[in-house]
Write a protein that holds these residues in place. Structure first.
Motif, PDB file in Angstrom:
ATOM      1  N   GLY A 303      31.524  -1.179  -9.422  1.00 15.71           N
ATOM      2  CA  GLY A 303      32.092  -0.182  -9.974  1.00 15.71           C
ATOM      3  C   GLY A 303      33.348   0.350  -9.380  1.00 15.71           C
ATOM      4  O   GLY A 303      33.329   0.611  -7.877  1.00 15.71           O
ATOM      5  N   GLY A 305      35.949   2.809  -9.755  1.00 16.27           N
ATOM      6  CA  GLY A 305      36.648   3.819 -10.229  1.00 16.27           C
ATOM      7  C   GLY A 305      36.902   4.802  -9.201  1.00 16.27           C
ATOM      8  O   GLY A 305      37.073   4.530  -8.076  1.00 16.27           O
ATOM      9  N   GLY A 308      34.484   4.235  -6.261  1.00 17.98           N
ATOM     10  CA  GLY A 308      34.067   2.603  -6.041  1.00 17.98           C
ATOM     11  C   GLY A 308      35.422   2.377  -5.008  1.00 17.98           C
ATOM     12  O   GLY A 308      35.035   1.587  -3.916  1.00 17.98           O
ATOM     13  N   LEU A 325      33.212  -5.580  -7.536  1.00 18.11           N
ATOM     14  CA  LEU A 325      32.946  -5.917  -8.720  1.00 18.11           C
ATOM     15  C   LEU A 325      33.181  -4.849  -9.907  1.00 18.11           C
ATOM     16  O   LEU A 325      32.662  -3.957  -9.427  1.00 18.11           O
ATOM     17  CB  LEU A 325      31.420  -6.383  -8.925  1.00 18.11           C
ATOM     18  CG  LEU A 325      30.799  -7.120  -9.882  1.00 18.11           C
ATOM     19  CD1 LEU A 325      29.933  -8.402  -9.431  1.00 18.11           C
ATOM     20  CD2 LEU A 325      29.949  -6.089 -10.890  1.00 18.11           C
ATOM     21  N   GLU A 326      33.731  -5.428 -10.900  1.00 19.31           N
ATOM     22  CA  GLU A 326      33.952  -4.356 -12.025  1.00 19.31           C
ATOM     23  C   GLU A 326      33.278  -4.998 -13.490  1.00 19.31           C
ATOM     24  O   GLU A 326      32.826  -6.063 -13.361  1.00 19.31           O
ATOM     25  CB  GLU A 326      35.384  -4.230 -12.048  1.00 19.31           C
ATOM     26  CG  GLU A 326      35.680  -2.992 -11.803  1.00 19.31           C
ATOM     27  CD  GLU A 326      35.170  -1.635 -12.842  1.00 19.31           C
ATOM     28  OE1 GLU A 326      34.752  -1.968 -13.818  1.00 19.31           O
ATOM     29  OE2 GLU A 326      35.319  -0.469 -12.218  1.00 19.31           O
ATOM     30  N   GLN A 327      33.290  -4.212 -14.389  1.00 17.77           N
ATOM     31  CA  GLN A 327      32.581  -4.751 -15.712  1.00 17.77           C
ATOM     32  C   GLN A 327      33.355  -5.643 -16.477  1.00 17.77           C
ATOM     33  O   GLN A 327      32.881  -6.448 -17.240  1.00 17.77           O
ATOM     34  CB  GLN A 327      32.071  -3.573 -16.416  1.00 17.77           C
ATOM     35  CG  GLN A 327      33.310  -2.525 -16.857  1.00 17.77           C
ATOM     36  CD  GLN A 327      32.833  -1.390 -17.490  1.00 17.77           C
ATOM     37  OE1 GLN A 327      31.659  -1.815 -18.568  1.00 17.77           O
ATOM     38  NE2 GLN A 327      33.293  -0.222 -17.594  1.00 17.77           N
ATOM     39  N   GLN A 331      39.364  -3.447 -16.018  1.00 12.92           N
ATOM     40  CA  GLN A 331      38.924  -2.467 -15.148  1.00 12.92           C
ATOM     41  C   GLN A 331      39.265  -2.986 -13.675  1.00 12.92           C
ATOM     42  O   GLN A 331      39.403  -2.527 -12.981  1.00 12.92           O
ATOM     43  CB  GLN A 331      37.413  -1.965 -15.404  1.00 12.92           C
ATOM     44  CG  GLN A 331      37.087  -1.017 -16.459  1.00 12.92           C
ATOM     45  CD  GLN A 331      38.114   0.060 -16.515  1.00 12.92           C
ATOM     46  OE1 GLN A 331      38.387   0.576 -15.601  1.00 12.92           O
ATOM     47  NE2 GLN A 331      38.570   0.494 -17.779  1.00 12.92           N
ATOM     48  N   ILE A 394      21.666  -1.972 -13.940  1.00 14.68           N
ATOM     49  CA  ILE A 394      22.273  -2.831 -12.714  1.00 14.68           C
ATOM     50  C   ILE A 394      21.315  -3.163 -11.491  1.00 14.68           C
ATOM     51  O   ILE A 394      21.294  -4.085 -10.989  1.00 14.68           O
ATOM     52  CB  ILE A 394      23.455  -1.956 -12.247  1.00 14.68           C
ATOM     53  CG1 ILE A 394      24.509  -1.987 -13.318  1.00 14.68           C
ATOM     54  CG2 ILE A 394      23.995  -2.256 -11.066  1.00 14.68           C
ATOM     55  CD1 ILE A 394      25.965  -1.108 -13.113  1.00 14.68           C
ATOM     56  N   THR A 412      24.934   7.553  -6.822  1.00 14.52           N
ATOM     57  CA  THR A 412      24.675   8.795  -7.384  1.00 14.52           C
ATOM     58  C   THR A 412      24.980  10.137  -7.128  1.00 14.52           C
ATOM     59  O   THR A 412      24.496  10.393  -5.782  1.00 14.52           O
ATOM     60  CB  THR A 412      23.392   8.917  -8.204  1.00 14.52           C
ATOM     61  OG1 THR A 412      23.220   9.732  -8.995  1.00 14.52           O
ATOM     62  CG2 THR A 412      22.141   8.585  -7.381  1.00 14.52           C
ATOM     63  N   HIS A 434      25.233   8.924  -0.643  1.00 13.46           N
ATOM     64  CA  HIS A 434      26.152   9.743  -1.466  1.00 13.46           C
ATOM     65  C   HIS A 434      27.528  10.135  -0.826  1.00 13.46           C
ATOM     66  O   HIS A 434      27.362  10.691   0.145  1.00 13.46           O
ATOM     67  CB  HIS A 434      25.283  11.007  -1.890  1.00 13.46           C
ATOM     68  CG  HIS A 434      26.144  11.918  -2.592  1.00 13.46           C
ATOM     69  ND1 HIS A 434      26.066  13.284  -2.745  1.00 13.46           N
ATOM     70  CD2 HIS A 434      27.109  11.674  -3.439  1.00 13.46           C
ATOM     71  CE1 HIS A 434      26.578  13.989  -3.420  1.00 13.46           C
ATOM     72  NE2 HIS A 434      27.396  13.085  -4.188  1.00 13.46           N
ATOM     73  N   PHE A 435      28.471   9.299  -1.067  1.00 10.52           N
ATOM     74  CA  PHE A 435      29.666   9.583  -0.320  1.00 10.52           C
ATOM     75  C   PHE A 435      30.706  10.426  -0.953  1.00 10.52           C
ATOM     76  O   PHE A 435      29.898  11.152  -2.142  1.00 10.52           O
ATOM     77  CB  PHE A 435      30.627   8.168  -0.693  1.00 10.52           C
ATOM     78  CG  PHE A 435      30.319   7.228   0.082  1.00 10.52           C
ATOM     79  CD1 PHE A 435      29.303   6.249  -0.166  1.00 10.52           C
ATOM     80  CD2 PHE A 435      30.904   6.638   1.262  1.00 10.52           C
ATOM     81  CE1 PHE A 435      28.947   5.091   0.337  1.00 10.52           C
ATOM     82  CE2 PHE A 435      30.546   5.418   1.900  1.00 10.52           C
ATOM     83  CZ  PHE A 435      29.580   4.735   1.622  1.00 10.52           C
TER      84      PHE A 435
HETATM   85  P1  NAD Z   1      34.519   6.497 -12.520  1.00 11.74           P
HETATM   86  O1  NAD Z   1      34.259   6.684 -14.050  1.00 11.74           O
HETATM   87  O2  NAD Z   1      35.535   6.892 -12.052  1.00 11.74           O
HETATM   88  O3  NAD Z   1      34.397   5.096 -12.276  1.00 11.74           O
HETATM   89  C1  NAD Z   1      33.267   4.361 -12.620  1.00 11.74           C
HETATM   90  C2  NAD Z   1      33.389   2.648 -12.707  1.00 11.74           C
HETATM   91  O4  NAD Z   1      32.233   2.019 -12.818  1.00 11.74           O
HETATM   92  C3  NAD Z   1      34.251   2.262 -13.687  1.00 11.74           C
HETATM   93  O5  NAD Z   1      35.577   1.787 -12.985  1.00 11.74           O
HETATM   94  C4  NAD Z   1      33.832   1.415 -14.672  1.00 11.74           C
HETATM   95  O6  NAD Z   1      34.523   0.469 -15.215  1.00 11.74           O
HETATM   96  C5  NAD Z   1      32.715   0.879 -13.622  1.00 11.74           C
HETATM   97  N1  NAD Z   1      31.577   0.448 -14.509  1.00 11.74           N
HETATM   98  C6  NAD Z   1      31.017   1.121 -15.289  1.00 11.74           C
HETATM   99  N2  NAD Z   1      29.939   0.070 -15.890  1.00 11.74           N
HETATM  100  C7  NAD Z   1      29.883  -0.967 -15.043  1.00 11.74           C
HETATM  101  C8  NAD Z   1      29.078  -2.157 -14.978  1.00 11.74           C
HETATM  102  N3  NAD Z   1      28.209  -2.552 -15.517  1.00 11.74           N
HETATM  103  N4  NAD Z   1      29.415  -2.990 -13.946  1.00 11.74           N
HETATM  104  C9  NAD Z   1      30.436  -2.857 -13.124  1.00 11.74           C
HETATM  105  N5  NAD Z   1      31.241  -1.713 -13.214  1.00 11.74           N
HETATM  106  C10 NAD Z   1      30.934  -0.835 -14.042  1.00 11.74           C
HETATM  107  O7  NAD Z   1      33.184   7.404 -11.737  1.00 11.74           O
HETATM  108  P2  NAD Z   1      33.234   7.868 -10.255  1.00 11.74           P
HETATM  109  O8  NAD Z   1      33.787   9.214 -10.112  1.00 11.74           O
HETATM  110  O9  NAD Z   1      33.894   6.846  -9.411  1.00 11.74           O
HETATM  111  O10 NAD Z   1      31.584   8.086 -10.144  1.00 11.74           O
HETATM  112  C11 NAD Z   1      30.845   6.909  -9.686  1.00 11.74           C
HETATM  113  C12 NAD Z   1      29.438   7.191  -9.241  1.00 11.74           C
HETATM  114  O11 NAD Z   1      29.744   7.981  -7.974  1.00 11.74           O
HETATM  115  C13 NAD Z   1      28.739   8.316 -10.145  1.00 11.74           C
HETATM  116  O12 NAD Z   1      27.476   7.879 -10.032  1.00 11.74           O
HETATM  117  C14 NAD Z   1      29.142   9.469  -9.748  1.00 11.74           C
HETATM  118  O13 NAD Z   1      28.105  10.697 -10.152  1.00 11.74           O
HETATM  119  C15 NAD Z   1      29.092   9.513  -8.065  1.00 11.74           C
HETATM  120  N6  NAD Z   1      29.901  10.412  -7.484  1.00 11.74           N
HETATM  121  C16 NAD Z   1      31.184  10.840  -7.902  1.00 11.74           C
HETATM  122  C17 NAD Z   1      31.898  11.789  -7.149  1.00 11.74           C
HETATM  123  C18 NAD Z   1      33.341  12.022  -7.431  1.00 11.74           C
HETATM  124  O14 NAD Z   1      34.055  12.946  -6.845  1.00 11.74           O
HETATM  125  N7  NAD Z   1      33.896  11.488  -8.469  1.00 11.74           N
HETATM  126  C19 NAD Z   1      31.611  11.865  -5.909  1.00 11.74           C
HETATM  127  C20 NAD Z   1      30.258  11.441  -5.538  1.00 11.74           C
HETATM  128  C21 NAD Z   1      29.536  10.688  -6.168  1.00 11.74           C
END
Ligand code: NAD
Length: 725
Positions: A303, A305, A308, A325-327, A331, A394, A412, A434-435
């Motif tokens: 992931g 996002g 990641g 790796l992405e989906q 992406q 996953i 998470t 947890h980053f």
């Molecule tokens: P995001 O929506 O920005 O990114 C998620 C990414 O995962 C997307 O790019 C999506 O394409 C990819 N993805 C989805 N399904 C997939 C699959 N099957 N295989 C590969 N890639 C896949 O989410 P985010 O904000 O980066 O959050 C990701 C995780 O980190 C979540 O669990 C969130 O709770 C946690 N988190 C987020 C924050 C924050 O500030 N955003 C902080 C700490 C923890």
């Protein structure tokens, strides 16, 4: 300790030795002083080189002697002795020259540094100012402006930047001590006047008084409420206005004043707490001492996002090769561009600092859609959407693909680690990492231990934190873990206060004046209101899953504020949509402005719900928002989710912009006094019986009943049987 170890063609080499970092203990200082005196008095010696044992010059004051510092470091007389020497003295800096270590090097007439060495005056991070002439000599060497930036932030400067700034005379790739000896030989007999920094004029910009006034304003703003950065500006003012010896007196006065303040004590507590949390222990007896981490040579991130992409960057910065790796292709393209741009920015930053070697030392990043490529990695960090079904899918998949020794981590923000572990063929190797956003910058890593997680897995995740330059804090598995669990209640309290008549900007101002980096409403607008809205919709607190007939402002027997949900329904997601709790100049704008629309909306909301508003004082804002968070901190301790108050404080100091100079929320509570916190919580809970989170926790009550013991004794009042660690 320190030996005037050998004379090499008339150059005496003095080696400082006080493992592990050659801290300048009283004994070491005395020994070096004796060695320098001997060398000065020895006719066979014509020049002196000072070096540190085991590849480290010196990391500064000996923290084991901190409580004796008020007597004043005798380091000053040693540095004066060195500077006054008629024989040239060269500092051979390997590893680190920090704090007193750099001050000592500044007393030397020449400085040679190894390319990997760091120098800095980090006293400000302990709530202090440099007290052995560092802040007086440095501006005479590199000027007021560069000194200001170094001493008010406490930042470390790598050798090449130090060379650029003029702190060191030469940077070498190897044989630092030999090079220092060669230099010492070369300068024998040369006049030393221009190398005795205390005798030189301070290098000032044209209108230095105006420069310092402006600096004071900037520093006040940047380090809101912290006194030591202001004292650093005062020392610089003394450097400019007073002759060196009088400046020295002023430096001493400021140091002694700071040393006795609550802020300094809090910062020292915070410093030691960071070291303490690395020494994790489980009730089973397993601990950092006995568990051995496995090597992490390669990693994968799933992931790309928001999180990641910055986790990949963080790994690459730590020179760990990563497979990202992405989906799907789209992406992957977006994610890979984002990673490359983050890496480019990091490279640029480092190049600006003169670290040309950095570009080549990034870990390689490989982008893919193919899970098969993950077969041989040592660790996988999952960072896909916050959705349990997806995460389990996953983890199941990874279980079948990754080698049996690979650790499986999830980023998470608060889902159940055990549920994810239960679908794998290696639950003992599953752990939460947890980053915090942005992961390549934020220092905190919450390491979340599940029911099955082995001590080797914990140890490896804690080692990963270290490899990434982060502070790892081990916590137990519960919804939202520690940081977010406390934060949710703090934010909720702020929203309740808006319902009761306060304004977002008043609440933000009160908490920012307290010292928090950002108030709750600006923080929500920055993070995006839609994230919480989606999560609440998913669990049925709002939206279609909410049972018909649920009162708007109540969930179960608890008070609930639908305000953030309504803002989202109106498309007000925060900065990204140009409006949220504030309005912004445009979508994506950063300049938060109070929004008259919101005032009208709130009046209407209060009218519809028949709410009686009252004047909310700054005191009530601070107490309700912070004490509800602290109260939950006591519950976290009681539940065994964090093993001590230090863990919670380190999490808040490093992940949530809490002002370190108050030590962290739990330390702050100990300074306010637990009986006061308890009385206030009772008062606010009495006035708001529909907010059960204000009800004082039984552990807080227990501590008060035990006579308000000091924070370091709190752990001994915890029952271990409930530990989730
Ligand atoms: P995001 O929506 O920005 O990114 C998620 C990414 O995962 C997307 O790019 C999506 O394409 C990819 N993805 C989805 N399904 C997939 C699959 N099957 N295989 C590969 N890639 C896949 O989410 P985010 O904000 O980066 O959050 C990701 C995780 O980190 C979540 O669990 C969130 O709770 C946690 N988190 C987020 C924050 C924050 O500030 N955003 C902080 C700490 C923890």
């Amino acid at each position: 300790m320190a030996a005037f170890s050998y004379i090499c063609d008339s150059v005496a080499v003095i080696t400082m030795s006080n493992p592990p970092v050659n801290a300048l203990s009283s004994a070491l200082i005395r020994a070096v002083q004796k060695a320098v005196e001997e060398a000065i008095g020895d006719f066979a010696v014509e020049a002196i080189v000072i070096r540190g044992d085991k590849g480290k010059f010196s990391a500064g004051a000996d923290i084991r002697e901190f409580n004796r510092l008020e007597r004043g470091p005798p380091l000053v007389s040693l540095i004066d002795l060195i500077e006054d020497s008629k024989k040239p003295v060269v500092a051979a800096i390997e590893g680190v020259a920090l704090g007193g270590g750099l001050e000592l090097a500044l007393g030397c007439h020449y400085r040679i540094a190894h390319a990997q060495a760091y120098v800095g005056l980090p006293e400000v991070l302990l709530g202090l100012v440099p007290a052995a002439g560092g802040a007086l000599r440095l501006p005479r060497l590199i000027g007021i402006s560069a000194t200001l930036s170094m001493i008010t932030t406490g930042k470390y400067v790598q050798a090449r930047e130090a060379l650029k700034l003029g702190i060191v005379d030469k940077v070498v790739g190897e044989n630092t001590v030999d090079e220092a000896i060669q230099l010492a030989k070369k300068v024998i007999g040369q006049p030393l006047g221009s190398r005795q920094l205390s005798t030189l004029p301070v290098q000032c910009p044209p209108n230095v008084e105006a420069f310092l006034d402006e600096a004071m304003v900037k520093v006040k703003k940047q380090f809101r409420g912290a006194q030591s950065p202001l004292a650093c500006v005062e020392v610089l003012r003394a450097a400019v206005q007073l002759p060196y010896l009088e400046g020295k007196k002023k430096e001493r006065e400021l140091f002694q004043f700071l040393y006795t303040t609550d802020q300094t004590r809090a910062q020292q507590y915070a410093f030691f707490a960071e070291r303490e949390v690395a020494k994790w222990t489980l009730p089973s007896g397993a601990s950092w001492k006995t568990a051995s981490p496995q090597p992490i040579r390669t990693a994968a991130v799933i992931g790309l996002g928001t999180m990641g992409r910055s986790i990949v960057t963080s790994l690459a910065k730590a020179k760990i090769p990563v497979i990202a790796l992405e989906q799907d292709k789209k992406q992957l393209d977006i994610g890979s561009k984002a990673v490359m741009s983050l890496l480019d920015r990091e490279i640029l930053k480092m190049e600006q600092l003169g670290h040309t070697e950095f570009t080549n030392s990034l870990g390689p990043v490989q982008f893919t859609l193919d899970y098969g490529k993950l077969r041989d990695v040592d660790i996988v960090i999952e960072a896909v959407f916050e959705n349990m079904a997806l995460k389990k899918e996953i983890f199941r998949h990874l279980s079948g693909i990754c080698k049996p020794e690979a650790f499986l981590c999830t980023n998470t923000s608060g889902l159940d680690i055990d549920e994810m572990a239960s679908v794998t063929n290696r639950p003992q190797m599953v752990i939460g990492t947890h980053f915090f956003s942005p992961a390549h910058i934020m220092k905190l890593l919450e390491v979340v231990h599940g029911h099955y997680t082995s001590s080797t897995t914990i140890s490896t995740a804690m080692r990963l934190a270290k490899m990434l330059g982060k502070v790892g804090v081990l916590v137990g598995n519960c919804p939202s873990f520690v940081g977010n669990r406390l934060m949710r209640l703090y934010v909720e309290q702020a929203v309740f206060l808006v319902e009761e008549g306060s304004k977002p900007e008043e609440i933000d101002r009160a908490l920012e004046d307290f010292g928090l980096a950002m108030g709750p409403f600006r923080m929500m607008d920055l993070a995006g209101l839609d994230i919480g809205w989606k999560a609440r919709t998913e669990i049925g607190l709002t939206g279609p899953k909410l049972p018909i007939g649920t009162p708007a402002r109540q969930r179960g027997s608890k008070r609930y504020s639908p305000l953030p949900d309504i803002l989202c329904e109106k498309g007000r997601f925060g900065q990204k949509s140009g409006q949220g709790w504030y309005k912004y100049e445009k979508s994506g704008g950063r300049n938060a402005m109070p929004d008259p629309w919101l005032y009208n909306f709130l009046s209407e909301y209060q009218r519809i719900h028949n709410l009686k508003t009252h004047y909310v004082t700054q005191e009530e804002i601070i107490e309700r928002c912070l004490y509800v968070l602290i109260n939950e901190g006591f519950k976290v301790l009681e539940d065994g989710i964090a093993s001590g108050p230090e863990d919670i404080d380190v999490i808040y100091n490093n992940g949530y912009g809490w002002p370190k100079y108050t030590g962290g929320p739990m330390y702050y509570a100990s300074i306010v006094g637990l009986p006061v916190v308890l009385t206030k919580l009772e008062k606010y809970y009495g006035a708001n019986p529909d907010i059960p989170d204000l009800k004082p926790s039984s552990f807080l009550k227990k501590l008060v009943s035990k006579g308000n013991p000091p924070l370091k004794e709190w752990r001994s009042h915890l029952g271990f049987q409930s530990s989730m660690l």
